[in-house]
Scaffold this active site. Structure first.
Site, PDB file in Angstrom:
ATOM      1  N   GLU A 112       0.849  -1.206   0.000  1.00 42.24           N
ATOM      2  CA  GLU A 112       0.000   0.000   0.000  1.00 42.24           C
ATOM      3  C   GLU A 112       0.886   1.259   0.000  1.00 42.24           C
ATOM      4  O   GLU A 112       0.777   2.136   0.851  1.00 42.24           O
ATOM      5  CB  GLU A 112      -0.990   0.024   1.162  1.00 42.24           C
ATOM      6  CG  GLU A 112      -2.175   0.939   0.858  1.00 42.24           C
ATOM      7  CD  GLU A 112      -3.212   0.989   1.967  1.00 42.24           C
ATOM      8  OE1 GLU A 112      -4.141   0.171   1.943  1.00 42.24           O
ATOM      9  OE2 GLU A 112      -3.105   1.868   2.838  1.00 42.24           O
ATOM     10  N   GLU A 116      -0.303  10.112   9.535  1.00 40.50           N
ATOM     11  CA  GLU A 116      -0.162   9.087   8.488  1.00 40.50           C
ATOM     12  C   GLU A 116       0.506   9.595   7.214  1.00 40.50           C
ATOM     13  O   GLU A 116       1.259   8.862   6.577  1.00 40.50           O
ATOM     14  CB  GLU A 116      -1.529   8.478   8.151  1.00 40.50           C
ATOM     15  CG  GLU A 116      -2.137   7.621   9.262  1.00 40.50           C
ATOM     16  CD  GLU A 116      -2.853   8.413  10.334  1.00 40.50           C
ATOM     17  OE1 GLU A 116      -3.003   9.658  10.179  1.00 40.50           O
ATOM     18  OE2 GLU A 116      -3.274   7.830  11.347  1.00 40.50           O
ATOM     19  N   HIS A 169     -12.440   8.037  13.620  1.00 36.56           N
ATOM     20  CA  HIS A 169     -11.369   7.826  14.592  1.00 36.56           C
ATOM     21  C   HIS A 169     -10.148   8.707  14.357  1.00 36.56           C
ATOM     22  O   HIS A 169      -9.264   8.797  15.193  1.00 36.56           O
ATOM     23  CB  HIS A 169     -10.914   6.358  14.579  1.00 36.56           C
ATOM     24  CG  HIS A 169     -10.154   5.955  13.341  1.00 36.56           C
ATOM     25  ND1 HIS A 169      -8.798   6.197  13.196  1.00 36.56           N
ATOM     26  CD2 HIS A 169     -10.547   5.353  12.200  1.00 36.56           C
ATOM     27  CE1 HIS A 169      -8.398   5.737  12.021  1.00 36.56           C
ATOM     28  NE2 HIS A 169      -9.434   5.224  11.387  1.00 36.56           N
TER      29      HIS A 169
HETATM   30  C1  UD1 Z   1      -4.107   3.902  14.810  1.00 38.11           C
HETATM   31  C2  UD1 Z   1      -3.177   4.516  13.748  1.00 38.11           C
HETATM   32  C3  UD1 Z   1      -3.993   5.045  12.576  1.00 38.11           C
HETATM   33  C4  UD1 Z   1      -4.957   3.999  12.034  1.00 38.11           C
HETATM   34  C5  UD1 Z   1      -5.822   3.479  13.179  1.00 38.11           C
HETATM   35  C6  UD1 Z   1      -6.730   2.362  12.699  1.00 38.11           C
HETATM   36  C7  UD1 Z   1      -1.100   5.641  14.437  1.00 38.11           C
HETATM   37  C8  UD1 Z   1      -0.498   6.862  15.056  1.00 38.11           C
HETATM   38  N1  UD1 Z   1      -2.445   5.643  14.347  1.00 38.11           N
HETATM   39  O1  UD1 Z   1      -4.872   4.962  15.388  1.00 38.11           O
HETATM   40  O2  UD1 Z   1      -3.105   5.417  11.530  1.00 38.11           O
HETATM   41  O3  UD1 Z   1      -5.791   4.588  11.052  1.00 38.11           O
HETATM   42  O4  UD1 Z   1      -4.956   2.947  14.205  1.00 38.11           O
HETATM   43  O5  UD1 Z   1      -7.756   2.102  13.599  1.00 38.11           O
HETATM   44  O6  UD1 Z   1      -0.388   4.729  14.093  1.00 38.11           O
HETATM   45  N2  UD1 Z   1      -7.280   0.766  21.864  1.00 38.11           N
HETATM   46  C9  UD1 Z   1      -7.712  -0.314  22.619  1.00 38.11           C
HETATM   47  N3  UD1 Z   1      -7.782  -1.544  22.000  1.00 38.11           N
HETATM   48  C10 UD1 Z   1      -7.454  -1.745  20.696  1.00 38.11           C
HETATM   49  C11 UD1 Z   1      -7.032  -0.626  19.942  1.00 38.11           C
HETATM   50  C12 UD1 Z   1      -6.938   0.614  20.538  1.00 38.11           C
HETATM   51  O7  UD1 Z   1      -8.026  -0.182  23.797  1.00 38.11           O
HETATM   52  O8  UD1 Z   1      -7.542  -2.874  20.210  1.00 38.11           O
HETATM   53  C13 UD1 Z   1      -7.183   2.093  22.519  1.00 38.11           C
HETATM   54  C14 UD1 Z   1      -5.950   2.168  23.455  1.00 38.11           C
HETATM   55  O9  UD1 Z   1      -6.275   2.982  24.536  1.00 38.11           O
HETATM   56  C15 UD1 Z   1      -4.903   2.834  22.560  1.00 38.11           C
HETATM   57  C16 UD1 Z   1      -5.795   3.840  21.826  1.00 38.11           C
HETATM   58  O10 UD1 Z   1      -7.005   3.115  21.535  1.00 38.11           O
HETATM   59  O11 UD1 Z   1      -3.845   3.441  23.280  1.00 38.11           O
HETATM   60  C17 UD1 Z   1      -5.219   4.447  20.584  1.00 38.11           C
HETATM   61  O12 UD1 Z   1      -4.576   3.514  19.749  1.00 38.11           O
HETATM   62  P1  UD1 Z   1      -3.439   4.023  18.711  1.00 38.11           P
HETATM   63  O13 UD1 Z   1      -2.924   2.854  17.961  1.00 38.11           O
HETATM   64  O14 UD1 Z   1      -2.486   4.901  19.415  1.00 38.11           O
HETATM   65  O15 UD1 Z   1      -4.202   5.010  17.746  1.00 38.11           O
HETATM   66  P2  UD1 Z   1      -5.480   4.855  16.853  1.00 38.11           P
HETATM   67  O16 UD1 Z   1      -6.281   6.098  17.063  1.00 38.11           O
HETATM   68  O17 UD1 Z   1      -6.117   3.549  17.099  1.00 38.11           O
HETATM   69  N1  UDP Z   2     -13.568  -2.521  10.567  1.00 35.47           N
HETATM   70  C1  UDP Z   2     -13.922  -3.607  11.372  1.00 35.47           C
HETATM   71  N2  UDP Z   2     -14.787  -3.391  12.421  1.00 35.47           N
HETATM   72  C2  UDP Z   2     -15.286  -2.170  12.739  1.00 35.47           C
HETATM   73  C3  UDP Z   2     -14.905  -1.062  11.910  1.00 35.47           C
HETATM   74  C4  UDP Z   2     -14.032  -1.273  10.854  1.00 35.47           C
HETATM   75  O1  UDP Z   2     -13.496  -4.736  11.121  1.00 35.47           O
HETATM   76  O2  UDP Z   2     -16.072  -2.055  13.689  1.00 35.47           O
HETATM   77  C5  UDP Z   2     -12.629  -2.752   9.435  1.00 35.47           C
HETATM   78  C6  UDP Z   2     -13.050  -2.216   8.084  1.00 35.47           C
HETATM   79  O3  UDP Z   2     -13.779  -3.176   7.347  1.00 35.47           O
HETATM   80  C7  UDP Z   2     -11.711  -1.872   7.425  1.00 35.47           C
HETATM   81  C8  UDP Z   2     -10.807  -1.532   8.586  1.00 35.47           C
HETATM   82  O4  UDP Z   2     -11.446  -2.045   9.750  1.00 35.47           O
HETATM   83  O5  UDP Z   2     -11.147  -3.002   6.772  1.00 35.47           O
HETATM   84  C9  UDP Z   2     -10.612  -0.043   8.685  1.00 35.47           C
HETATM   85  O6  UDP Z   2      -9.971   0.251   9.878  1.00 35.47           O
HETATM   86  P1  UDP Z   2      -9.919   1.696  10.517  1.00 35.47           P
HETATM   87  O7  UDP Z   2     -11.084   2.500  10.042  1.00 35.47           O
HETATM   88  O8  UDP Z   2      -9.766   1.505  11.997  1.00 35.47           O
HETATM   89  O9  UDP Z   2      -8.528   2.265   9.986  1.00 35.47           O
HETATM   90  P2  UDP Z   2      -8.062   3.034   8.657  1.00 35.47           P
HETATM   91  O10 UDP Z   2      -8.434   2.197   7.488  1.00 35.47           O
HETATM   92  O11 UDP Z   2      -8.715   4.378   8.682  1.00 35.47           O
HETATM   93  O12 UDP Z   2      -6.589   3.151   8.847  1.00 35.47           O
END
Ligand code: UD1
Ligand code: UDP
Length: 376
Positions: free
Chosen positions: A120, A134, A211
């Protein structure tokens, strides 16, 4: 013949979804030894994908902590992946997309002089602060990447414009389509009965996800207020909002929606198969997600993108996706048009798939083989 050792590094849900079909294919291919190192930047959201695709990582850095910053994540990923690389000595490290795991996984490989394959590659918004962080992550990763796997022609062109040599860029399609084609079924029954009880035939159900960090605060408040107005103005509209695990988002969602729970369904994150099948059943999708902008066109679902820019112009050009921004009135106006004007809606609800034919993984694997094999 020595097997080619491919180490895949990923940590968040979207990376896992898009790397999963590639890992599965590498595991089955005798020419390769597949090593998976998850950072677990996400924990539950990652584990759910690993379980669905039946992937058992050899290495799990388990770095997630609540409230951690981008710097905290970066430090842990760089150190952790460095140690695994020193132990495994892979022929190549594959990273995906644009998260903190992506950039720091690639950097660890670079510091060990192990080639990097970027899956990607080449997406660009051309605004360094949006999406944040990002846009910078993917650009910086590109600088230290040896093999760039670009999903589309536009992505390839972006890389060429930055001076990357054409011989190192491969247009493959997006692996998101490889994953999607296997999981969406017409007569799908949800595991969660709450979803089975929603009247998709007679209600106009909107699926909302948000998000992105640059939307935290006022933009997200605008989005939520627009949703409340839409529910108040249209008796047949219901909203489903699977709340991201990030606590910042959950607190705001409860504050804005708790009074409207009969028609705004605040639910937990869905498993990938439940989510993609939900996408296929709803009327309209509103999102700031990257991956969802790629999946929805393949399912013929109109998407309003709640961002001011997108690095995915292909679906906008195809007509399925509209970039609406984060202004409350603009969101309400466009949504009302799509709710009340069949012609506008039908024009957007055209299945089109600018992101590939579901064979991206096959292509990537052949490129890896042709580039890394040791000639006899
Ligand atoms: C991250 C990525 C973003 C991506 C997104 C997909 C970075 C900086 N951000 O953002 O590019 O689009 O993931 O969703 O790399 N948490 C949980 N359980 C989980 C996941 C997250 O509790 O399974 C909570 C935790 O408190 C964690 C917080 O969410 O610290 C934020 O997670 P983080 O990976 O820092 O950022 P995202 O906003 O999820
Ligand atoms: N997705 C999922 N469950 C949810 C919401 C999203 O499995 O409740 C999947 C969705 O189909 C897609 C991916 O998660 O493949 C997108 O992830 P997210 O929006 O967290 O991250 P981004 O693509 O913006 O980095």
């Amino acid at each position: 013949m020595n097997k080619i050792k491919v180490m895949s590094v990923f940590g968040t849900r979207p990376e896992a979804i898009k790397m999963a079909p590639l890992v599965k294919m590498l595991e089955k291919d005798e020419r390769f030894e597949s090593i998976v190192c998850v950072t677990a930047q996400h924990r539950e959201m990652l584990d759910s994908v690993l379980e669905i695709f039946d992937i058992v990582p050899q290495y799990d850095l388990n770095i997630m902590a609540h409230g951690q910053t981008i710097v905290d994540i970066s430090n842990k990923v760089l150190k952790g992946v460095d140690e695994v690389i020193k132990k495994c000595k892979p022929s190549i490290v594959l990273v995906h997309g644009d998260t903190s795991t992506t950039l720091n996984g690639a950097l660890a490989a670079f510091y060990n002089q192990v080639p990097v394959g970027h899956v990607e590659a080449g997406l660009r918004s051309y605004d360094i602060y949006s999406p944040f962080p990002e846009e910078a992550n993917r650009k910086l990763t590109g600088v230290i990447t040896n093999l760039h796997f670009a999903p589309t022609e536009t992505n390839k062109k972006n890389l060429l414009d930055e001076g990357i040599k054409e011989e190192n860029i491969f247009k493959t399609g997006n692996t998101v389509i490889d994953a999607l084609l296997n999981v969406v079924h017409e007569n799908y029954v949800f595991e969660d009965d709450k979803l089975n009880n929603i009247d998709f035939d007679n209600k106009k159900v909107i699926l909302l996800t948000t998000h992105r960090r640059e939307n935290w605060g006022k933009p997200m408040e605008n989005i939520f207020e627009a949703m409340v107005t839409l529910v108040k103005e249209n008796n047949d509209v219901e909203i489903i909002f699977p709340m991201h695990k990030n606590p910042t988002i959950r607190e705001l969602a409860h504050r804005c929606f708790d009074k409207y729970i009969d028609r705004v369904h605040l639910i937990e994150q869905l498993e990938y198969i439940e989510f993609t099948n939900l996408m296929a059943k709803v009327y309209l999708i509103m999102t700031d997600s990257g991956g969802i902008q790629e999946e929805a066109p393949a399912l013929g679902k109109p998407v309003m993108v709640l961002r001011t820019e997108t690095e995915r112009p292909e679906a906008v050009e195809a007509g399925t996706v509209k970039l609406v921004g984060v202004d409350k009135d603009e969101i309400i106006n466009l949504a009302n048009e799509l709710i009340n004007n069949n012609e506008d809606y039908d024009n957007m609800a055209q299945a089109s798939n600018p992101y590939g034919d579901g064979k991206a993984c096959e292509r990537i694997i052949e490129i890896l083989y042709n580039t890394l094999r040791e000639d006899d």
